[in-house]
Design an enzyme around this catalytic site. Structure first.
Site, short mmCIF file in Angstrom:
data_model
loop_
_atom_site.label_atom_id
_atom_site.label_comp_id
_atom_site.label_asym_id
_atom_site.label_seq_id
_atom_site.Cartn_x
_atom_site.Cartn_y
_atom_site.Cartn_z
N HIS A 1 20.70 -22.06 -13.20
CA HIS A 1 20.23 -22.51 -14.51
C HIS A 1 21.29 -22.10 -15.52
CE1 HIS A 1 16.75 -23.29 -17.41
NE2 HIS A 1 17.79 -22.98 -18.17
N HIS B 1 8.13 -26.52 -9.92
CA HIS B 1 7.43 -25.27 -10.25
C HIS B 1 5.95 -25.49 -9.97
CE1 HIS B 1 10.91 -23.58 -12.52
NE2 HIS B 1 11.16 -24.86 -12.77
N PHE B 2 5.45 -24.88 -8.90
CA PHE B 2 4.03 -25.02 -8.57
C PHE B 2 3.18 -23.86 -9.12
CE2 PHE B 2 4.21 -28.29 -4.82
CZ PHE B 2 4.60 -29.26 -5.71
N HIS C 1 13.49 -29.25 -6.74
CA HIS C 1 13.30 -28.41 -7.92
C HIS C 1 11.92 -28.64 -8.55
CE1 HIS C 1 15.50 -26.58 -11.61
NE2 HIS C 1 14.21 -26.39 -11.74
N HIS D 1 2.70 -27.30 -17.82
CA HIS D 1 2.19 -26.36 -18.82
C HIS D 1 0.86 -26.89 -19.33
CE1 HIS D 1 5.74 -23.84 -18.97
NE2 HIS D 1 6.52 -24.90 -19.14
N ASP E 1 16.20 -19.77 -11.33
CA ASP E 1 15.93 -20.89 -12.25
C ASP E 1 14.95 -20.51 -13.36
OD1 ASP E 1 15.89 -23.60 -13.24
OD2 ASP E 1 13.83 -23.62 -12.50
N ASP F 1 12.51 -31.04 -11.78
CA ASP F 1 12.19 -29.85 -12.58
C ASP F 1 10.73 -29.93 -13.06
OD1 ASP F 1 12.31 -27.43 -13.86
OD2 ASP F 1 13.58 -28.09 -15.50
N ASN G 1 10.21 -18.61 -10.05
CA ASN G 1 9.71 -17.94 -11.27
C ASN G 1 8.19 -17.93 -11.37
OD1 ASN G 1 9.54 -20.67 -11.87
ND2 ASN G 1 10.22 -20.46 -13.99
O1 DOR Z 1 12.06 -26.50 -19.14
C1 DOR Z 1 12.04 -25.75 -18.19
N1 DOR Z 1 10.89 -25.21 -17.76
N2 DOR Z 1 13.17 -25.44 -17.60
C2 DOR Z 1 13.25 -24.52 -16.62
O2 DOR Z 1 14.30 -24.32 -16.07
C3 DOR Z 1 12.05 -23.72 -16.26
C4 DOR Z 1 10.85 -24.51 -16.51
C5 DOR Z 1 9.58 -23.71 -16.42
O3 DOR Z 1 9.46 -22.87 -15.52
O4 DOR Z 1 8.67 -23.98 -17.20
#
Ligand code: DOR
Length: 423
Positions: free
Chosen positions: A177, A61-62, A59, A307, A150, A303, A93
């Site tokens: 999710h 996010h790249f 899990h 950011h 997700d 996860d 996503n």
């Molecule tokens: O806190 C989160 N950020 N939960 C998620 O399920 C998605 C993720 C995101 O893509 O930033």
């Protein structure tokens, strides 16, 4: 390459023993009590260190394509390697969303340039809207390793049930999710004393529990492999336990932040402790630890959600949810679970290697002759302080913490992809 004298800890065989390893052409050729290193140009002395299968994160996010100011396939891969991970599964996503074979193929093609193994999940619904199903069969044929929306919950139970049936036919997991937005006024912060103190309503745990209850039943009825992602509430853990005992093919992921922190962290770390689902109370944290210890929760996944600094500098209600996790995951597992005696090191590694490999049928997760040489070499006792990240982002509440368990070398396909340079 020969690695000498390491303590091999292999959760697939549940065996821990000291041996030498011979790696040739990316393959683990030989495991033996003694291998003659003369004439070998690359010899690693792993005395005093633990050798485990390269870690697997189901899990991450790249952010590539679409949000490459936060992370790219390249920086994500570097971050993974630094954390001891050799296989990762990216969430769908991105922008555009991974809901078609063109986007999927682009990511998988570019991933081949990276030094770790990057797998990609496709979305369940087009544009993550929960209305129109993706062409799951085509996505599987093009290499999707599972399905998930997700970041966004699937609200329509009948739609999800049909998706589970398709995922079952295709023999791939579907991951969920679980947060019903109808209950949520401010996401990322648990509804409770902490949200009271912040003068906001927050996100109550019933938002998660109500969907987990529903989806445990859908999993039981469909027979699909269903993953409850980033479980945060003690009652959700209890539901998974019960429905597993009824025969549902359920799996659950716990993140290092959910087993280490409670919502009190929001008061200390602000937006760096804001994520979806949110950190909850100490009873929930304890229930997650119990779920990890009794096998209810079979996977630890980060996860990893990068950011930018500017985004996280916004107010607690305006900042985006999520924290990075790849570079601190192993150390948090050792510090929060192994050292206090909740899990053995073998159990921790099982949830970060062999279990995820089995669920997604990845060619990884064990130390066996003839298999690809994906390994992490680490010192479980070494104390260190996370300060700088290989990730493009640094949104972590764990910066400056005293952690145990330092990754020394990560090897993927027989090549060193990360080596600790600190003395
Ligand atoms: O806190 C989160 N950020 N939960 C998620 O399920 C998605 C993720 C995101 O893509 O930033």
């Amino acid at each position: 390459m020969i690695i000498k004298n390491g303590l091999i800890t292999d959760p697939a065989s549940r065996r821990s023993y000291t041996a030498d390893l011979l790696i040739k052409d990316g393959i683990l050729k030989k495991i033996s009590g003694h291998i003659d290193a003369s004439g070998e140009d690359q010899v690693i002395d792993a005395s005093g260190l633990t050798i485990a299968p390269g870690l697997i994160d189901t899990h991450v996010h790249f952010r590539d394509p679409g949000f490459t100011h936060k992370e790219t396939l390249h920086t994500g891969a570097l971050s993974a390697a630094k954390g001891g991970f050799t296989s990762v599964i990216c969430m769908a996503n991105t922008s555009p969303v991974v809901d078609n074979t063109t986007v999927l193929s682009d990511i998988l093609t570019r991933s081949r340039d990276e030094k770790i193994r990057i797998y990609q999940a496709a979305s369940v619904s087009r544009s993550l809207k929960g209305e129109e199903m993706t062409d799951m069969a085509a996505l599987r044929a093009y290499g999707a390793c599972g399905f998930t929306d997700d970041g966004i919950p699937l609200r329509n139970a009948a739609f999800l049930y049909e998706a589970m049936e398709r995922a079952k036919e295709l023999d791939l997991p579907i991951s969920l999710h679980e947060e019903d937005p109808a209950f949520i006024k401010n996401n990322g912060i648990n509804h409770g004393p902490v949200s009271d103190e912040l003068n906001i309503f927050g996100s109550p745990s019933i938002a998660e529990e109500s969907l987990v209850a529903r989806d445990c039943m859908l999993a039981l009825r469909s027979g699909a492999h269903v993953v409850i992602q980033h479980i945060s509430s003690g009652r959700s853990v209890e539901l998974v336990r019960i429905f597993k005992s009824l025969g549902a093919r359920l799996h659950a992921e716990a993140t290092p932040h959910h087993f280490t922190l409670t919502d009190e962290a929001v008061l200390k770390y602000g937006t760096l402790a804001k994520m979806n689902p949110p950190l909850r109370g100490e009873k929930d944290r304890q229930a997650i630890i119990e779920g990890l210890s009794d096998g209810t929760i079979d996977i630890i996944a980060t996860d990893h959600a990068p950011h930018s600094r500017e985004e996280k500098e916004r107010s607690i209600t305006a900042a985006p949810s999520g924290i990075i996790g790849l570079e601190t995951a192993l150390a948090l597992g050792i510090t929060s679970l192994v050292r206090p005696g909740h899990l053995s090191l073998m159990q921790l590694l099982e949830k970060m290697t062999v279990n995820p490999a089995a669920l997604y049928r990845l060619p990884a997760g064990k130390i066996t002759e003839g298999e690809q040489a994906d390994l992490v070499i680490f010192d479980p006792e070494e104390q260190w302080i996370p300060q700088e990240y290989a990730s493009l982002s640094s949104n972590s509440p764990f910066t400056g913490w005293d952690l145990y368990g330092k990754v020394k070398i990560t090897i993927c396909g027989g090549s060193i992809v990360y080596q600790d340079q600190t003395p």
